[in-house]
Design a protein around this motif. Structure first.
Motif, PDB file in Angstrom:
ATOM      1  N   SER A 262      -2.584  -5.887   3.279  1.00 53.58           N
ATOM      2  CA  SER A 262      -1.286  -5.208   3.406  1.00 53.58           C
ATOM      3  C   SER A 262      -1.395  -3.785   3.931  1.00 53.58           C
ATOM      4  CB  SER A 262      -0.601  -5.171   2.037  1.00 53.58           C
ATOM      5  OG  SER A 262      -1.332  -4.321   1.173  1.00 53.58           O
ATOM      6  N   LEU A 263      -2.616  -3.228   3.976  1.00 49.37           N
ATOM      7  CA  LEU A 263      -2.750  -1.833   4.400  1.00 49.37           C
ATOM      8  C   LEU A 263      -2.619  -1.727   5.918  1.00 49.37           C
ATOM      9  CD1 LEU A 263      -5.700  -0.614   2.125  1.00 49.37           C
ATOM     10  CD2 LEU A 263      -3.249  -0.692   1.643  1.00 49.37           C
ATOM     11  N   ARG A 264      -1.894  -0.714   6.374  1.00 51.27           N
ATOM     12  CA  ARG A 264      -1.655  -0.518   7.796  1.00 51.27           C
ATOM     13  C   ARG A 264      -1.723   0.978   8.113  1.00 51.27           C
ATOM     14  NH1 ARG A 264      -2.242  -5.158   7.278  1.00 51.27           N
ATOM     15  NH2 ARG A 264      -0.984  -6.908   7.997  1.00 51.27           N
ATOM     16  N   THR A 265      -1.801   1.284   9.414  1.00 54.55           N
ATOM     17  CA  THR A 265      -1.788   2.684   9.841  1.00 54.55           C
ATOM     18  C   THR A 265      -0.368   3.046  10.284  1.00 54.55           C
ATOM     19  OG1 THR A 265      -4.021   2.385  10.637  1.00 54.55           O
ATOM     20  CG2 THR A 265      -2.872   4.340  11.401  1.00 54.55           C
ATOM     21  N   VAL A 266       0.081   4.212   9.862  1.00 50.97           N
ATOM     22  CA  VAL A 266       1.394   4.716  10.299  1.00 50.97           C
ATOM     23  C   VAL A 266       1.144   6.041  11.014  1.00 50.97           C
ATOM     24  CG1 VAL A 266       3.595   5.663   9.506  1.00 50.97           C
ATOM     25  CG2 VAL A 266       2.697   3.582   8.468  1.00 50.97           C
ATOM     26  N   GLU A 267       1.625   6.136  12.251  1.00 52.82           N
ATOM     27  CA  GLU A 267       1.341   7.334  13.050  1.00 52.82           C
ATOM     28  C   GLU A 267       2.085   8.566  12.529  1.00 52.82           C
ATOM     29  OE1 GLU A 267      -0.970   7.424  15.255  1.00 52.82           O
ATOM     30  OE2 GLU A 267      -1.359   5.259  15.164  1.00 52.82           O
ATOM     31  N   ASP A 268       3.341   8.390  12.175  1.00 48.72           N
ATOM     32  CA  ASP A 268       4.131   9.535  11.713  1.00 48.72           C
ATOM     33  C   ASP A 268       3.581  10.075  10.398  1.00 48.72           C
ATOM     34  OD1 ASP A 268       5.744   9.073  13.869  1.00 48.72           O
ATOM     35  OD2 ASP A 268       7.261   7.945  12.732  1.00 48.72           O
ATOM     36  N   ALA A 269       3.703  11.383  10.225  1.00 50.16           N
ATOM     37  CA  ALA A 269       3.267  12.003   8.969  1.00 50.16           C
ATOM     38  C   ALA A 269       4.195  11.554   7.838  1.00 50.16           C
ATOM     39  CB  ALA A 269       3.307  13.518   9.110  1.00 50.16           C
ATOM     40  N   PRO A 270       3.702  11.536   6.609  1.00 48.47           N
ATOM     41  CA  PRO A 270       4.584  11.186   5.478  1.00 48.47           C
ATOM     42  C   PRO A 270       5.792  12.123   5.420  1.00 48.47           C
ATOM     43  CG  PRO A 270       2.287  11.304   4.778  1.00 48.47           C
ATOM     44  CD  PRO A 270       2.327  11.825   6.188  1.00 48.47           C
TER      45      PRO A 270
ATOM     46  N   GLU B 200       3.893  12.044  -6.926  1.00 46.21           N
ATOM     47  CA  GLU B 200       2.635  12.360  -7.606  1.00 46.21           C
ATOM     48  C   GLU B 200       1.447  12.164  -6.661  1.00 46.21           C
ATOM     49  OE1 GLU B 200       1.914  10.003 -11.131  1.00 46.21           O
ATOM     50  OE2 GLU B 200      -0.124  10.778 -11.352  1.00 46.21           O
ATOM     51  N   MET B 201       1.466  11.087  -5.881  1.00 47.40           N
ATOM     52  CA  MET B 201       0.369  10.809  -4.942  1.00 47.40           C
ATOM     53  C   MET B 201       0.960  10.150  -3.698  1.00 47.40           C
ATOM     54  SD  MET B 201      -2.467   8.850  -7.268  1.00 47.40           S
ATOM     55  CE  MET B 201      -2.334   9.015  -9.036  1.00 47.40           C
ATOM     56  N   ILE B 202       0.263  10.360  -2.589  1.00 44.17           N
ATOM     57  CA  ILE B 202       0.579   9.592  -1.380  1.00 44.17           C
ATOM     58  C   ILE B 202      -0.490   8.513  -1.256  1.00 44.17           C
ATOM     59  CG2 ILE B 202       0.928   9.669   1.117  1.00 44.17           C
ATOM     60  CD1 ILE B 202       1.782  12.564   0.829  1.00 44.17           C
ATOM     61  N   GLN B 203      -0.078   7.263  -1.236  1.00 49.02           N
ATOM     62  CA  GLN B 203      -1.009   6.132  -1.186  1.00 49.02           C
ATOM     63  C   GLN B 203      -1.162   5.671   0.264  1.00 49.02           C
ATOM     64  OE1 GLN B 203      -2.617   5.525  -3.762  1.00 49.02           O
ATOM     65  NE2 GLN B 203      -1.387   6.009  -5.568  1.00 49.02           N
ATOM     66  N   PRO B 204      -2.152   4.838   0.545  1.00 52.32           N
ATOM     67  CA  PRO B 204      -2.294   4.347   1.924  1.00 52.32           C
ATOM     68  C   PRO B 204      -1.023   3.625   2.381  1.00 52.32           C
ATOM     69  CG  PRO B 204      -4.200   3.739   0.597  1.00 52.32           C
ATOM     70  CD  PRO B 204      -3.183   4.301  -0.349  1.00 52.32           C
ATOM     71  N   ALA B 205      -0.694   3.786   3.655  1.00 53.04           N
ATOM     72  CA  ALA B 205       0.481   3.107   4.205  1.00 53.04           C
ATOM     73  C   ALA B 205       0.282   1.595   4.147  1.00 53.04           C
ATOM     74  CB  ALA B 205       0.705   3.564   5.640  1.00 53.04           C
ATOM     75  N   ALA B 206       1.398   0.877   4.054  1.00 56.68           N
ATOM     76  CA  ALA B 206       1.324  -0.580   3.904  1.00 56.68           C
ATOM     77  C   ALA B 206       2.537  -1.225   4.538  1.00 56.68           C
ATOM     78  CB  ALA B 206       1.256  -0.940   2.424  1.00 56.68           C
ATOM     79  N   LEU B 207       2.393  -2.507   4.823  1.00 50.72           N
ATOM     80  CA  LEU B 207       3.540  -3.231   5.382  1.00 50.72           C
ATOM     81  C   LEU B 207       4.656  -3.303   4.341  1.00 50.72           C
ATOM     82  CD1 LEU B 207       3.186  -6.194   3.928  1.00 50.72           C
ATOM     83  CD2 LEU B 207       1.648  -6.609   5.837  1.00 50.72           C
ATOM     84  N   LEU B 208       5.891  -3.396   4.837  1.00 50.15           N
ATOM     85  CA  LEU B 208       7.059  -3.355   3.952  1.00 50.15           C
ATOM     86  C   LEU B 208       7.401  -4.765   3.454  1.00 50.15           C
ATOM     87  CD1 LEU B 208       9.419  -1.584   2.828  1.00 50.15           C
ATOM     88  CD2 LEU B 208      10.736  -2.350   4.817  1.00 50.15           C
ATOM     89  N   PRO B 209       7.278  -5.001   2.149  1.00 51.88           N
ATOM     90  CA  PRO B 209       7.542  -6.345   1.625  1.00 51.88           C
ATOM     91  C   PRO B 209       8.954  -6.838   1.936  1.00 51.88           C
ATOM     92  CG  PRO B 209       6.472  -4.999  -0.036  1.00 51.88           C
ATOM     93  CD  PRO B 209       6.824  -4.074   1.090  1.00 51.88           C
ATOM     94  N   ASP B 210       9.921  -5.926   1.995  1.00 50.27           N
ATOM     95  CA  ASP B 210      11.329  -6.319   2.180  1.00 50.27           C
ATOM     96  C   ASP B 210      11.556  -7.135   3.452  1.00 50.27           C
ATOM     97  OD1 ASP B 210      10.910  -3.966   0.567  1.00 50.27           O
ATOM     98  OD2 ASP B 210      13.082  -3.810   0.375  1.00 50.27           O
ATOM     99  N   THR B 211      10.792  -6.817   4.517  1.00 54.47           N
ATOM    100  CA  THR B 211      10.938  -7.599   5.753  1.00 54.47           C
ATOM    101  C   THR B 211       9.818  -8.634   5.892  1.00 54.47           C
ATOM    102  OG1 THR B 211       9.808  -5.808   6.940  1.00 54.47           O
ATOM    103  CG2 THR B 211      12.211  -5.871   7.064  1.00 54.47           C
ATOM    104  N   HIS B 212       8.619  -8.245   5.481  1.00 51.29           N
ATOM    105  CA  HIS B 212       7.471  -9.152   5.611  1.00 51.29           C
ATOM    106  C   HIS B 212       7.701 -10.443   4.814  1.00 51.29           C
ATOM    107  CE1 HIS B 212       3.339 -10.314   6.272  1.00 51.29           C
ATOM    108  NE2 HIS B 212       3.083 -10.340   4.983  1.00 51.29           N
TER     109      HIS B 212
END
Lengths: 221, 198
Positions: free
Chosen positions: A124-132, A165-177
């Motif tokens: 489920s982990l993915r890369t997101v180009e935009d900053a959080p 509290e924390m920024i976690q690794p980006a991941a695919l969105l369950p709502d659409t996936h």
């Protein structure tokens, strides 16, 4: 989303079960079979989509959802297989009756109709180009969303304010996936809430955290 | 036996057998692969893995630091990874702060270090109540926490998985890593118990 699985904060369940140290992994043989069948079935429907499996769990009727834990898994696997026409509706029921000696006709095997969909990578982990969008320490509100389909935003958090509290690794969105409608990878945040924000001034004092996807959150001005 | 009333639910064992047969005869499922999955989670993936991680953290300060900084990588150093372990965050329980893990939406659990979840973790009562009255729930499970210990409940709502690094019990400083691993319980690594000295 059907609330059957969204149990956080719901009442009327009685005491929790007391843990036992020597509980077997599978109390009965069929539980292990159901576990393995569910995992393998997921892999037969367009890319081992765990979110689609969770969505199937959430759409079970009450008797099926509460038909023991691995019973629930079996029913959800069956639902996914029927929806992608790998199995005909009623095929499992008919075979089960046949197994116990009843004279029943089994439905013909249908032409599979699987979602035209493949994940872009494993897991489920993915890369997101935009900053959080949000920073650690920032105040955010969980949006008061009421999606029709699958979501990982628990009801009891909706509309409530917390702190990143924390920024976690980006991941695919369950709502659409979960619906085979795209990965829409997002930043994921551990958001911390105060119990009195969630449950009112009389709540026992404690903190609660939950991992929320960026689109579930809005800034608190 | 009534045949068609809604109350006539097929036994789940029979339904399981039927599904296995249907998928096997079409070559969609290989029963020997099923056997392998079952055996893996019955024998080699379970809380004994997490216990090794915790015992190492108690005896090796550098490892402890790595574990708290990047749980997934430090856990993989011991060879533990796989499904439900894509990203594991380890949090430390102390006398001041007590973390306890739940999944209110389903039963998310860090399989590579704890195996498959126990029945109490999957039970609606735990999932519903620990996010609302954790102190009462923990007391029902036999863990009375001092009033000044802060409780942090971790609801696993994404693919992030949590593992609790429990407090090392007093008087166990001279035990070996292996002996310490024998003390660490599944329940302590979820945060519903403390590790007890032998």
């Amino acid at each position: 989303m059907n609330r059957i699985a969204d149990l956080g904060g719901t009442e009327g369940w009685g005491r929790v079960k007391t843990p036992t140290a020597d509980e077997p992994v599978f109390a009965q043989e069929w539980e292990g079979r159901a576990f393995a069948l569910a995992l393998l079935s997921m892999g037969r429907v367009s890319g081992r989509n765990l979110d689609a499996f969770r969505h199937a769990l959430e759409r079970l009727g009450r008797p099926e959802y509460f038909d023991t834990y691995y019973g629930r898994w079996l029913h959800a696997a069956e639902l996914m297989l029927v929806e992608s026409a790998i199995l005909a509706p009623g095929a499992v029921e008919a075979r089960a009756r046949k197994l116990r000696g009843e004279d029943v006709d089994e439905p013909p095997v249908p032409e599979p109709n699987k979602p035209d969909y493949a994940p872009t990578a494993a897991g489920s982990l993915r890369t997101v180009e935009d900053a959080p969008r949000f920073a650690v320490g920032e105040r955010v509100r969980a949006k008061d969303l009421e999606p029709k389909g699958h979501t990982r935003l628990p009801h009891y958090l909706r509309g409530h304010c917390g702190t990143i509290e924390m920024i976690q690794p980006a991941a695919l969105l369950p709502d659409t996936h979960a619906h085979f409608l795209g990965e829409n990878a997002q930043h994921v945040y551990t958001v911390r809430f105060d119990s009195r924000e969630l449950w009112g001034a009389d709540a026992q004092p404690f903190a609660l955290s939950s991992e929320l996807y960026e689109s579930y959150l809005e800034p608190v001005s | 036996m009534s045949e068609t009333t809604p109350a006539d639910r097929l036994p789940i064992e029979l339904r399981t057998e039927a599904l296995e047969q249907l998928l096997t005869e079409r070559g969609l499922v290989d029963p020997s692969v099923m056997d392998k999955f079952i055996q893996t989670y019955e024998t080699s993936v379970g809380p004994m893995n997490g216990a090794k991680v915790i015992a190492k953290a108690w005896t090796d300060p550098d490892y402890r630091e790595r574990l708290l900084a990047d749980g997934t990588a430090a856990i993989a150093e011991l060879g533990f990874k796989g499904p439900q372990g894509e990203h594991i965050v380890v949090v430390e329980n102390t006398p001041q702060r007590h973390n306890v893990i739940v999944c209110t939406l389903c039963s998310c659990y860090p399989w590579p270090v704890l195996g498959l979840p126990p029945s109490w973790y999957k039970d609606p009562a735990y999932r519903a109540r620990v996010v609302r009255e954790p102190r009462v729930v923990l007391a029902e499970m036999g863990l009375e926490l001092p009033a000044d210990t802060e409780i942090v409940v971790r609801d696993s709502s994404s693919e992030v998985r949590w593992l609790v690094l429990p407090e090392q019990p007093a008087g166990t400083e001279d035990l070996s890593e292996q002996e310490l691993a024998g003390l660490v319980t599944r329940d302590a690594m979820v945060g519903v118990a403390k590790v007890k000295a032998p």
